[in-house]
Design an enzyme around this catalytic site. Structure first.
Site, PDB file in Angstrom:
ATOM      1  CG  ASP A 114      -0.342  -0.572   2.475  1.00 25.34           C
ATOM      2  OD1 ASP A 114       0.892  -0.595   2.570  1.00 25.34           O
ATOM      3  OD2 ASP A 114      -1.092  -0.987   3.371  1.00 25.34           O
ATOM      4  CG  ASP A 151      -9.098  -1.509  11.713  1.00 23.21           C
ATOM      5  OD1 ASP A 151      -8.152  -2.227  11.316  1.00 23.21           O
ATOM      6  OD2 ASP A 151      -9.423  -0.442  11.142  1.00 23.21           O
ATOM      7  CG  HIS A 201      -6.050  -2.389   8.705  1.00 20.55           C
ATOM      8  ND1 HIS A 201      -6.171  -1.181   9.360  1.00 20.55           N
ATOM      9  CD2 HIS A 201      -4.714  -2.646   8.688  1.00 20.55           C
ATOM     10  CE1 HIS A 201      -4.971  -0.750   9.708  1.00 20.55           C
ATOM     11  NE2 HIS A 201      -4.072  -1.615   9.309  1.00 20.55           N
ATOM     12  CD  GLU A 241      -8.775   1.035   7.799  1.00 22.59           C
ATOM     13  OE1 GLU A 241      -8.793   0.034   8.544  1.00 22.59           O
ATOM     14  OE2 GLU A 241      -8.100   2.059   8.049  1.00 22.59           O
TER      15      GLU A 241
HETATM   16  C1  F6R Z   1       1.357  -1.905   6.163  1.00 22.35           C
HETATM   17  C2  F6R Z   1      -0.023  -2.315   6.202  1.00 22.35           C
HETATM   18  C3  F6R Z   1      -0.822  -2.393   7.455  1.00 22.35           C
HETATM   19  C4  F6R Z   1      -0.020  -2.731   8.713  1.00 22.35           C
HETATM   20  C5  F6R Z   1      -0.921  -2.664   9.946  1.00 22.35           C
HETATM   21  C6  F6R Z   1      -0.164  -2.959  11.215  1.00 22.35           C
HETATM   22  O1  F6R Z   1       1.829  -1.930   4.829  1.00 22.35           O
HETATM   23  O2  F6R Z   1      -0.527  -2.571   5.182  1.00 22.35           O
HETATM   24  O3  F6R Z   1      -1.828  -3.345   7.291  1.00 22.35           O
HETATM   25  O4  F6R Z   1       0.530  -3.994   8.577  1.00 22.35           O
HETATM   26  O5  F6R Z   1      -1.498  -1.418  10.030  1.00 22.35           O
HETATM   27  O6  F6R Z   1       0.747  -1.938  11.438  1.00 22.35           O
HETATM   28  P1  F6R Z   1       1.898  -2.093  12.530  1.00 22.35           P
HETATM   29  O7  F6R Z   1       2.771  -3.187  12.039  1.00 22.35           O
HETATM   30  O8  F6R Z   1       2.620  -0.779  12.521  1.00 22.35           O
HETATM   31  O9  F6R Z   1       1.220  -2.426  13.807  1.00 22.35           O
END
Ligand code: F6R
Length: 262
Positions: A68, A137, A139, A144
């Site tokens: 992303d 959440d 995702h 989301e």
């Molecule tokens: C990152 C991504 C997100 C993260 C998620 C967890 O490219 O796509 O899905 O993996 O938000 O973030 P952290 O690892 O910072 O807790």
């Protein structure tokens, strides 16, 4: 079902990921890696960098696709996912930056960038191993809750919760966190041949339990991995804290023949 591996800490998780990916590159120098940002995969990338160095693995042909990117954040911004992937993956692993793709978050081309990205993944032969973190959440990527389980790469609006979770990367300033992003879809992620989701810490426990033991629902995007034929969750004790069948997963893993790998 997915394989659930409950590990001691991030280092043990990182070693498992690194072994799996280093073995893959050793037999297939043209391997295609799916890359995630955020704090979760950092230790895993570090272990992979060490394995590549210690085993002398040639990574010059490895291709990579990030999950992303923020919409409208200049690529040279230190928190753009292009910058983060360069800093945390491309440089430490010694990958060729020409082979590493990140969705294009430029506002002018956003409407068509998603489809182009999915075409580029397909043209590369698809992703061999996709590493994932998970949002509090549920995702994956930036899909989301409510995201279509069949979605391709496209623009999404970040939830307030995700923006608050990510404010730490922007000096704690919520106003600096972009509101939109472009993300591989859940359908895109499901096409990867092997998906490895890492989760650490108590704040991920509910999302992990919903993903593994809840129903498949767009309200917990990671639950879509129940549909994947080769998904591996590598989680620490804290992230496993809300799983009802944790003892069973431990038993299964403890009794797994070594030759099976992950
Ligand atoms: C990152 C991504 C997100 C993260 C998620 C967890 O490219 O796509 O899905 O993996 O938000 O973030 P952290 O690892 O910072 O807790």
């Amino acid at each position: 079902m997915a394989e659930i591996i409950i590990v001691r800490d991030q280092d043990e998780a990182g070693e498992l990921y690194a072994h799996c990916v280093a073995d893959l590159i050793a037999v297939n120098p043209f391997a295609v890696l799916g890359l995630a940002t955020g704090s979760t995969p950092l230790t895993a990338y570090q272990h992979l960098a060490w394995q590549i160095r210690d085993r002398g693995i040639d990574v010059s042909h490895v291709r990579g696709f990030a999950l992303d990117e923020y919409a409208g954040l200049p690529v040279e911004h230190p928190e753009s996912y292009r910058s983060v992937i360069t800093r945390t993956v491309v440089e430490p692993l010694g990958l060729d930056p020409r082979h590493i793709h990140v969705p294009d978050g430029a506002l002018e081309t956003l409407p068509t960038a998603g489809e182009e990205y999915d075409r580029a993944i397909a043209a590369a032969g698809g992703i061999d191993v996709q590493i994932l973190g998970i949002g509090t959440d549920g995702h994956i990527g930036f899909n989301e809750p409510g995201s279509s389980l069949a979605s391709g790469t496209r623009v999404k609006t970040l939830t307030e919760q995700t923006r608050q979770d990510n404010a730490r990367f922007f000096g704690g300033n919520l106003d600096q966190v972009p509101t939109h992003c472009i993300t591989q879809g859940i359908g895109t992620i499901l096409k990867a041949r092997h998906v490895i989701l890492l989760a650490f810490g108590e704040n991920k426990a509910q999302a992990v339990a919903d993903s593994i033991e809840g129903g498949i629902s767009s309200f917990c995007p990671a639950s879509a991995l129940q549909l994947h034929p080769h998904a591996t969750f590598i989680i620490d004790e804290a992230a496993a804290g809300s799983l009802k069948r944790a003892d069973y997963y431990r038993w299964v893993y403890a009794n797994k023949p070594e030759w099976q790998g992950i």
